[in-house]
Design an enzyme around this catalytic site. Structure first.
Site, PDB file in Angstrom:
ATOM      1  N   LYS A  77      -0.073 -20.624 -22.662  1.00  0.00           N
ATOM      2  CA  LYS A  77       0.826 -20.469 -23.825  1.00  0.00           C
ATOM      3  C   LYS A  77       0.052 -20.754 -25.116  1.00  0.00           C
ATOM      4  CE  LYS A  77       5.397 -21.854 -25.585  1.00  0.00           C
ATOM      5  NZ  LYS A  77       6.561 -22.761 -25.437  1.00  0.00           N
ATOM      6  N   SER A 152      11.212 -20.411 -25.289  1.00  0.00           N
ATOM      7  CA  SER A 152      10.168 -19.858 -26.108  1.00  0.00           C
ATOM      8  C   SER A 152       8.940 -19.385 -25.335  1.00  0.00           C
ATOM      9  CB  SER A 152       9.724 -20.894 -27.139  1.00  0.00           C
ATOM     10  OG  SER A 152       9.129 -22.011 -26.490  1.00  0.00           O
ATOM     11  N   SER A 176      12.510 -24.395 -22.776  1.00  0.00           N
ATOM     12  CA  SER A 176      11.580 -23.274 -22.928  1.00  0.00           C
ATOM     13  C   SER A 176      10.681 -22.965 -21.741  1.00  0.00           C
ATOM     14  CB  SER A 176      10.691 -23.486 -24.143  1.00  0.00           C
ATOM     15  OG  SER A 176      11.396 -23.132 -25.303  1.00  0.00           O
TER      16      SER A 176
HETATM   17  N1  GLN Z   1      15.575 -22.706 -27.354  1.00  0.00           N
HETATM   18  C1  GLN Z   1      15.397 -24.054 -27.808  1.00  0.00           C
HETATM   19  C2  GLN Z   1      15.054 -24.046 -29.272  1.00  0.00           C
HETATM   20  O1  GLN Z   1      15.059 -23.011 -29.833  1.00  0.00           O
HETATM   21  C3  GLN Z   1      14.333 -24.752 -26.997  1.00  0.00           C
HETATM   22  C4  GLN Z   1      12.982 -24.335 -27.347  1.00  0.00           C
HETATM   23  C5  GLN Z   1      11.918 -25.043 -26.561  1.00  0.00           C
HETATM   24  O2  GLN Z   1      12.183 -25.645 -25.521  1.00  0.00           O
HETATM   25  N2  GLN Z   1      10.716 -25.029 -27.102  1.00  0.00           N
HETATM   26  O3  GLN Z   1      14.784 -25.028 -29.866  1.00  0.00           O
END
Ligand code: GLN
EC number: 6.3.5.7
Length: 494
Positions: A77, A152, A176
């Site tokens: 990532k 994400s 995410s």
């Molecule tokens: N979807 C969540 C957010 O937008 C979690 C994102 C994540 O875990 N990095 O904050």
């Protein structure tokens, strides 16, 4: 070659039945073949990958005993620093930035002999649930290219589901890793907070961010978890305890006598019927495998989402202050006529996308004097209540289960203009971030309405990560017997 598991590939390389170079080449070819459709990678490091693979082959030729994942390719990532590749967090503000150092997770991948194929697409600064917030275009779900791969860490989930890599890294701040794993038919694990190092991870919400693995099966995920986790003196919140026995647990795959709690608050309105149907069947399956299933109430979980959207943006507003046009990446308007403040403002206006700006504004507001106690302070109190709900629940049961996400993968564009709808994707995953406990998502079938993957979430107490693998592997084994192979085998070919 590309359809083999990471454990199989590692075994073949260690036994000399194939080479790390051959394995890397097969995956690089696959990337070339499908990337035009999937867009999982922001950067492919073909030369670097082959070089790492040659080094593994040389070590073997010199008689060195190789670890279980040596020579196995991985997609990384783009939130982890890598000194030989750009690290952008899918933001324009970091375009082209090559960090001077490796994240601890990156270092440990290299030490384990994993071959880093490149850096994967993501929501900008890990803010989002669909990968549509990337400044470099969305990633597609390999099951249906018109749909999102989750976020994400959607580049990572798509890369593994499209057989571009057998393994990938992710980070989970609110879901995410687990949510993208669920909607692409993969295994994704959020370790106990502090169980994997944040050193060199570009910070979103520091009290929540947790690196973890993606894989096509539970054992592969456990092998990767073990390879990069464990105490790191360079991360002040790293836990100085041994990594829980996750690989052993994945091999154990047994739930006889285990107490499983179904979270009462997660289900009903707002959940897709096909998601609930697969979830309920999997609970029955656990019972048939010898688990004792009870319903458990965690009333504070209803407030997890709202308190998360105060705490995470608050921490983000502070963490993202470092992108000041002086230290990293982009600099706009520095023509000798403007002040440092003006350059900073122009750079941040041009470099951050809309969701990142929304979070910075929300977080700055929640932390400002006069509002701090009412918003940030209250959210922290709710966080304590959530941790207490987990504590009470784990006094009764060994693990908790729920659907990973309320719905399957939605179409690209569907929620892009509706942040609230987007935030709901993490309804079931956020509590474990708030309390810091371990949680995994494993595939549990396809929804009847759309034929898309559904994930089962298994939550375990802090430092009981092995229980997630033990239960996940038992479910996987029983379901694969039923399906005649992995769920991903049912995905349409790309
Ligand atoms: N979807 C969540 C957010 O937008 C979690 C994102 C994540 O875990 N990095 O904050």
């Amino acid at each position: 070659m590309i359809f083999k598991t990471a454990a199989e590939l590692g075994g073949l390389i260690a036994a000399g039945e194939t080479t790390a170079v051959e394995v890397a080449q097969a995956h690089l070819e696959r990337i070339e073949q499908v990337e035009g459709k999937v867009n999982a990678f922001l950067h492919v490091a073909a030369e670097g990958a082959l070089e790492q693979a040659r080094a593994v082959d040389a070590r073997r030729a010199a008689g060195e005993e190789l670890g279980p994942l040596a020579g196995v390719p991985i997609a990384h990532k783009d939130v982890f620093t890598t000194r030989d590749m750009p690290t952008t967090c899918a933001s324009k503000i970091l375009e082209g930035w090559v960090p001077p150092y490796d994240a601890t997770v990156t270092t440990r991948l290299r030490e384990a002999g994993l071959v880093i194929l490149g850096k994967t697409n993501m929501d900008e600064f890990a803010m989002g649930s669909s990968t549509e917030n990337s400044a470099y275009g969305p990633t597609s779900n390999p099951w249906d290219l018109s749909r999102i791969p989750g976020g994400s860490s959607g580049g990572s989930s798509a890369a593994v589901a499209a057989y571009e890599a057998p393994l990938a890294t992710g980070t989970d701040t609110g879901g995410s890793i687990r949510q993208p794993a669920a909607v692409t038919g993969l295994v994704g694990m959020k370790p106990t907070y502090g169980g994997s190092s944040r050193f060199g991870l570009v910070a979103f919400a520091s009290s929540l961010d947790t690196p973890g693995p993606f894989a096509r099966n539970v054992l592969d995920a456990a092998l990767l978890h073990e390879a990069f986790s464990g105490h790191d003196p360079r991360d002040s919140t790293s836990i100085s305890q041994p990594v829980p026995p996750v690989v052993e647990a994945a091999r154990q795959a047994d739930v006889a006598g285990l107490r499983v709690g179904v979270v009462k608050e997660f289900g009903g309105d707002g959940y897709q019927p096909g998601v609930l149907a697969r979830f309920n069947e999997t609970v029955e399956l656990l019972e048939s495998l010898g688990a004792k299933v009870v319903e458990v109430s965690c009333p504070s979980f209803d407030y997890a989402l709202s308190s998360y959207y105060l705490i995470a943006p608050s921490e983000a507003s502070s963490n993202l202050a470092r992108f000041d046009a002086m230290r990293y990446g982009l600099r706009v308007g520095d023509d000798g006529t403007r002040s440092a403040e003006e350059v900073m403002a122009l750079t941040r206006a041009a470099g951050f996308g809309p969701e990142v700006k929304r979070r910075i504004i929300l977080g700055t507001y929640a932390l400002s004097s006069g509002y701090y106690d009412a918003y940030y302070g209250k959210a922290q109190q709710v966080r304590t209540l959530i941790a207490r709900d987990f504590e009470a629940a784990f006094g009764q049961v060994d693990v908790l289960v729920s659907p990973t996400t309320p719905t399957t993968a939605f179409p690209i564009g569907e929620r892009a203009d509706d942040p609230m709808a987007m935030y709901l994707a993490d309804l079931c995953t956020i509590p474990s971030n708030m309390a810091g406990n371990a949680a995994i998502s494993v595939p549990c079938g396809l929804a009847d309405e759309d034929g898309l993957p559904v994930g089962l979430q298994i939550m375990a107490p802090v430092l009981a990560d092995d229980r997630c693998y033990r239960v996940g592997a038992a479910v996987e084994k029983a379901l694969e017997d039923r399906w005649g192979g992995p769920l991903l085998g049912k995905a349409p070919a790309l």
